[in-house]
Design a protein around this motif. Structure first.
Motif: not given
Ligand code: SAH
Ligand code: SF4
Length: 378
Positions: A120-121, A319-320, A365-366, A368-371
């Motif tokens: 899922c994208v 991300p990405g 573990g990658g 994740i950006p803040k909201i």
């Protein structure tokens, strides 16, 4: 037992422990004592099993292990009441679980696979791809981690705060990494173990499984005796958009999925939940809300409205991904259209966004950006 031939105690069934004690020349009641210690008293070491003779405790400590999953990291958020664990399988593959403690309940979100093959994208786990199916024991272990963690949360607080917290985990949601119906047999075996009245004793209604929409899995669940709750990830009311967001839709398009959901509600007389992740200007337009309402109400000439509830989930950033999170105004407008058409519908209040523990953020573990705070529904 795994390939390295270790015995993991938390992976054992009552019958498995019985066989082990027999092989060790111990009386059968020892197996029952150990099972109780593991799944009722929540012992975390052989030494804690004080009702066993010292010799047996020593042998257990020397020849068995308690857990297979190695805890690589635990992140804490929401004043200590949300905890996300990153575990590693022996080959290094990640597994993540999230414990969310509220005043009136505690929920644990567990993984059924390491990574996920469904692609899922909008989902961080989808980006990892498929790594491994988890065994029933590895799924049960995640729940035991949460039980131990809840105990710690209660123990470390002053009594007046502890009194306000739940004593037990009330809900187990299979919404972590992976697609449960892509690993149906192991997943179901974990349910049976967690449900065992002589063990952890979770009631059927404390389980909720979320599926990307694997129709055979939905039909199979509809025929299971144990009434666990079902959530279906819909995310779009029509095929073109759903094809873009979820490759699985090419195999099981919207009409087939809705037919399977109807089959489930008719066979079980239970309501089905639909999850709908809101992506800004992609699937959150009022016209799409209207299309969704029509889809779920059905053709009133021939069909009754589907027995369902819709959970709207503002998308959590990954991300990405060139996607956006719907803001509060758009979410509420979407919800209103559904309510106007008499579709029961709530907005899911997210926990753990700041530690990357919210739905779809389990990235092994990658980063994740803040909201932005003003968009935060938590
Ligand atoms: N594989 C199953 C269960 C795990 S995902 C499934 O797809 O249903 C649990 C839920 O989180 C699903 O509804 C999924 O669509 C949703 N989700 C995935 N990525 C998300 C994201 N970035 N933000 C919000 N929800 C997301
Ligand atoms: Fe897999 Fe569910 Fe993520 Fe889709 S949303 S990639 S099915 S975990």
């Amino acid at each position: 037992m795994n390939s390295s031939n270790s015995v993991f105690l938390t992976h054992q069934t009552a019958a498995g422990l019985d066989a082990l004690m027999r092989a060790w020349g111990e009386p059968a009641f020892r197996a029952r004592q150990i099972y109780r210690q593991l799944f009722v008293s929540l012992a975390a070491s052989a030494q804690a099993m004080t009702d066993l003779p010292a010799k047996l405790r020593e042998r257990l400590a020397a020849e068995t292990k308690f857990f297979e999953l190695e805890t690589a990291k635990v992140q804490v958020g929401d004043n200590g009441l949300t905890r996300k664990a990153l575990f590693k399988l022996p080959d290094g593959s990640p597994v993540e679980s999230v414990l969310m403690v509220y005043e009136d309940r505690a929920t644990v979100c567990v993984s059924t696979q390491s990574g996920c093959p469904m692609g899922c994208v909008f989902c961080a786990t989808g980006k990892l791809g498929f790594l491994r199916d988890l065994t029933a024991g590895q799924i049960v272990e995640q729940v035991l981690w949460a039980c131990h963690e809840l105990k710690e949360i209660r123990d470390e607080r002053p009594p007046h705060e502890t009194a306000k917290l739940p004593e037990h985990i009330g809900n187990i949601v299979f919404m972590g990494m992976g697609e449960p119906f892509n690993n149906f047999d192991n997943w179901w075996e974990s349910i049976e173990r967690l449900h065992d009245p002589n063990g952890l004793n979770f009631g059927a209604r404390s389980f909720t499984v979320s599926t990307v929409g694997l129709v055979p899995g939905i039909l199979r669940l509809a025929r299971m005796k144990l009434p666990v709750n079902l959530a279906i990830s819909l995310h779009a009311p029509e095929d073109n958009l759903r094809n873009d967001l979820m490759p699985v839709n090419r195999r099981y398009p919207v009409a087939d999925l809705i037919a399977a959901a109807r089959n489930y509600t008719e066979a079980t007389h239970r309501r089905v939940s639909f999850e709908y992740v809101l992506l800004k200007e992609k699937n959150d337009l009022p016209a799409q809300a209207l299309a969704l309402a029509k889809l779920l109400r059905g053709d009133s000439q021939r069909e009754r409205p589907l027995l369902c509830h819709v959970n709207l989930i503002p998308w959590n950033p990954v991300p990405g991904t060139p996607l956006g999170r719907s803001d509060r105004r758009r979410v509420l407008a979407f919800q209103q259209v559904l309510l106007d058409h008499k579709i029961s519908c709530t907005v899911r209040v997210e926990r753990g966004i700041k530690i990357g523990a919210a739905c779809g953020q389990l990235a092994g573990g990658g980063e994740i950006p803040k909201i932005e705070e003003d968009e935060d529904f938590s």
